[in-house]
Every structure is written in structure tokens, then in C-alpha cells.
Design a protein around this motif. Structure first.
Motif, short mmCIF file in Angstrom:
data_model
loop_
_atom_site.label_atom_id
_atom_site.label_comp_id
_atom_site.label_asym_id
_atom_site.label_seq_id
_atom_site.Cartn_x
_atom_site.Cartn_y
_atom_site.Cartn_z
N MET A 1 0.85 -1.17 0.00
CA MET A 1 0.00 0.00 0.00
C MET A 1 0.89 1.23 0.00
O MET A 1 1.78 1.37 0.82
N SER A 2 0.66 2.14 -0.93
CA SER A 2 1.48 3.34 -0.97
C SER A 2 0.89 4.38 -0.04
O SER A 2 -0.32 4.58 0.01
N ARG A 3 1.76 5.00 0.71
CA ARG A 3 1.34 5.97 1.71
C ARG A 3 1.19 7.34 1.08
O ARG A 3 2.00 7.74 0.25
N SER A 4 0.15 8.07 1.47
CA SER A 4 -0.04 9.44 1.01
C SER A 4 1.13 10.28 1.50
O SER A 4 1.60 10.10 2.62
N VAL A 5 1.59 11.19 0.69
CA VAL A 5 2.70 12.04 1.07
C VAL A 5 2.25 12.97 2.19
O VAL A 5 1.27 13.68 2.06
N GLY A 6 2.96 12.90 3.32
CA GLY A 6 2.68 13.81 4.42
C GLY A 6 1.56 13.39 5.36
O GLY A 6 1.28 14.10 6.30
N THR A 7 0.91 12.26 5.11
CA THR A 7 -0.21 11.86 5.95
C THR A 7 -0.11 10.37 6.28
O THR A 7 0.03 9.55 5.38
N LEU A 8 -0.19 10.05 7.55
CA LEU A 8 -0.23 8.66 7.99
C LEU A 8 -1.68 8.33 8.31
O LEU A 8 -2.30 9.01 9.14
N THR A 9 -2.24 7.32 7.66
CA THR A 9 -3.65 6.99 7.82
C THR A 9 -3.84 5.71 8.64
O THR A 9 -2.87 5.00 8.93
N ARG A 10 -5.09 5.42 8.98
CA ARG A 10 -5.42 4.18 9.67
C ARG A 10 -4.96 2.98 8.85
O ARG A 10 -4.44 2.01 9.38
N ALA A 11 -5.20 3.07 7.55
CA ALA A 11 -4.81 1.97 6.66
C ALA A 11 -3.29 1.77 6.68
O ALA A 11 -2.81 0.64 6.64
N ASP A 12 -2.53 2.87 6.76
CA ASP A 12 -1.07 2.77 6.83
C ASP A 12 -0.64 2.08 8.12
O ASP A 12 0.28 1.25 8.13
N LEU A 13 -1.29 2.42 9.23
CA LEU A 13 -0.98 1.77 10.51
C LEU A 13 -1.30 0.28 10.44
O LEU A 13 -0.51 -0.55 10.90
N ALA A 14 -2.45 -0.05 9.87
CA ALA A 14 -2.84 -1.46 9.75
C ALA A 14 -1.86 -2.21 8.86
O ALA A 14 -1.49 -3.35 9.16
N GLU A 15 -1.41 -1.58 7.79
CA GLU A 15 -0.44 -2.21 6.89
C GLU A 15 0.88 -2.48 7.61
O GLU A 15 1.49 -3.53 7.43
N ALA A 16 1.31 -1.54 8.45
CA ALA A 16 2.55 -1.72 9.21
C ALA A 16 2.42 -2.89 10.19
O ALA A 16 3.34 -3.70 10.33
N ILE A 17 1.27 -3.01 10.84
CA ILE A 17 1.03 -4.13 11.76
C ILE A 17 1.02 -5.44 10.97
O ILE A 17 1.61 -6.44 11.38
N ASN A 18 0.39 -5.41 9.81
CA ASN A 18 0.33 -6.59 8.94
C ASN A 18 1.73 -7.06 8.56
O ASN A 18 2.05 -8.24 8.67
N ARG A 19 2.58 -6.14 8.14
CA ARG A 19 3.93 -6.49 7.69
C ARG A 19 4.83 -6.92 8.85
O ARG A 19 5.55 -7.90 8.75
N LYS A 20 4.79 -6.18 9.96
CA LYS A 20 5.72 -6.44 11.06
C LYS A 20 5.29 -7.57 11.98
O LYS A 20 6.12 -8.27 12.53
N MET A 21 3.98 -7.73 12.16
CA MET A 21 3.50 -8.71 13.13
C MET A 21 2.91 -9.96 12.48
O MET A 21 2.67 -10.95 13.16
N GLY A 22 2.62 -9.88 11.19
CA GLY A 22 2.11 -11.06 10.49
C GLY A 22 0.62 -11.31 10.63
O GLY A 22 0.14 -12.35 10.21
N PHE A 23 -0.11 -10.37 11.20
CA PHE A 23 -1.57 -10.52 11.28
C PHE A 23 -2.16 -10.27 9.90
O PHE A 23 -1.55 -9.61 9.06
N SER A 24 -3.37 -10.77 9.68
CA SER A 24 -4.04 -10.51 8.40
C SER A 24 -4.37 -9.02 8.31
O SER A 24 -4.38 -8.31 9.32
N ARG A 25 -4.68 -8.57 7.11
CA ARG A 25 -5.03 -7.16 6.93
C ARG A 25 -6.28 -6.80 7.75
O ARG A 25 -6.34 -5.75 8.37
N ALA A 26 -7.25 -7.69 7.74
CA ALA A 26 -8.50 -7.44 8.49
C ALA A 26 -8.22 -7.38 9.99
O ALA A 26 -8.73 -6.49 10.69
#
Length: 100
Positions: A1-26
Motif C-alpha cells: 500500500m502506498s502511503r499518502s505524502v505527508g499523511t499517515l492513515t489508519r490503513a497505513d498503521l494497519a499495513e505496518a502491523i500486517n507487515r511487522k506482526m504477520g496478522f491478516s489485513r483485516a
């Protein structure tokens, strides 16, 4: 997921958890939503929220005061209200100052 320039969104946080912790996107998005809802619930109850190493969300009650319309100069009462402020922790301020 590409992050909006200058803005961290809920989706970005969820994506980081998904990548680092291995949980599903949902599951990751559910975690983000649960954390934010818990924080909002505490603030609604009048509690401050402190996240160690990050900062504090603090509620303040402001009294009624007289303001002035800058265009006309007419005095206008400003109603009492509750405001939320964020105060970054010293650690967060140092990290930002270092650029990372």
C-alpha cells in the motif's frame, strides 16, 4: 500500500502491523480501530490518554471569555468548551529533531 505524502492513515498503521506482526489485513485494521476506539472512549469519559515515549492527549476546560471580531472590532462572547491538546513526549521530540 502506498502511503499518502505527508499523511499517515489508519490503513497505513494497519499495513505496518500486517507487515511487522504477520496478522491478516483485516485483523490489523481491527486492532487499529480497537485502539483508537479505546482512546476515544477514555477521552469521552474525561480521562487523559498518555502513551509512554509518544505523548499525552490532555483535556482542558476553557472558561467563557470575550473575544473580538478582527474585521469589525465588535466584542463577542466565546462560550465555555472542552478542548483536547497533544503534548509530545521528550523522546518523541528528540526523535523528530534527529529526523527519525
Amino acid at each position: 500500500m502506498s502511503r499518502s505524502v505527508g499523511t499517515l492513515t489508519r490503513a497505513d498503521l494497519a499495513e505496518a502491523i500486517n507487515r511487522k506482526m504477520g496478522f491478516s489485513r483485516a485483523e490489523s485494521l481491527d486492532m487499529v480501530e480497537a485502539i483508537l476506539e479505546h482512546m476515544c472512549g477514555a477521552l469521552r469519559k474525561g480521562e487523559n490518554v498518555k502513551i509512554s515515549g509518544f505523548g499525552s492527549f490532555v483535556l482542558r476546560d476553557k472558561k467563557e471569555r470575550i473575544g473580538r471580531n478582527p474585521k469589525t472590532g465588535v466584542e463577542v462572547p466565546i462560550t465555555p468548551r472542552r478542548v483536547m491538546t497533544f503534548r509530545a513526549s521528550q523522546l518523541l521530540r528528540e526523535r523528530i529533531a534527529k529526523g527519525g
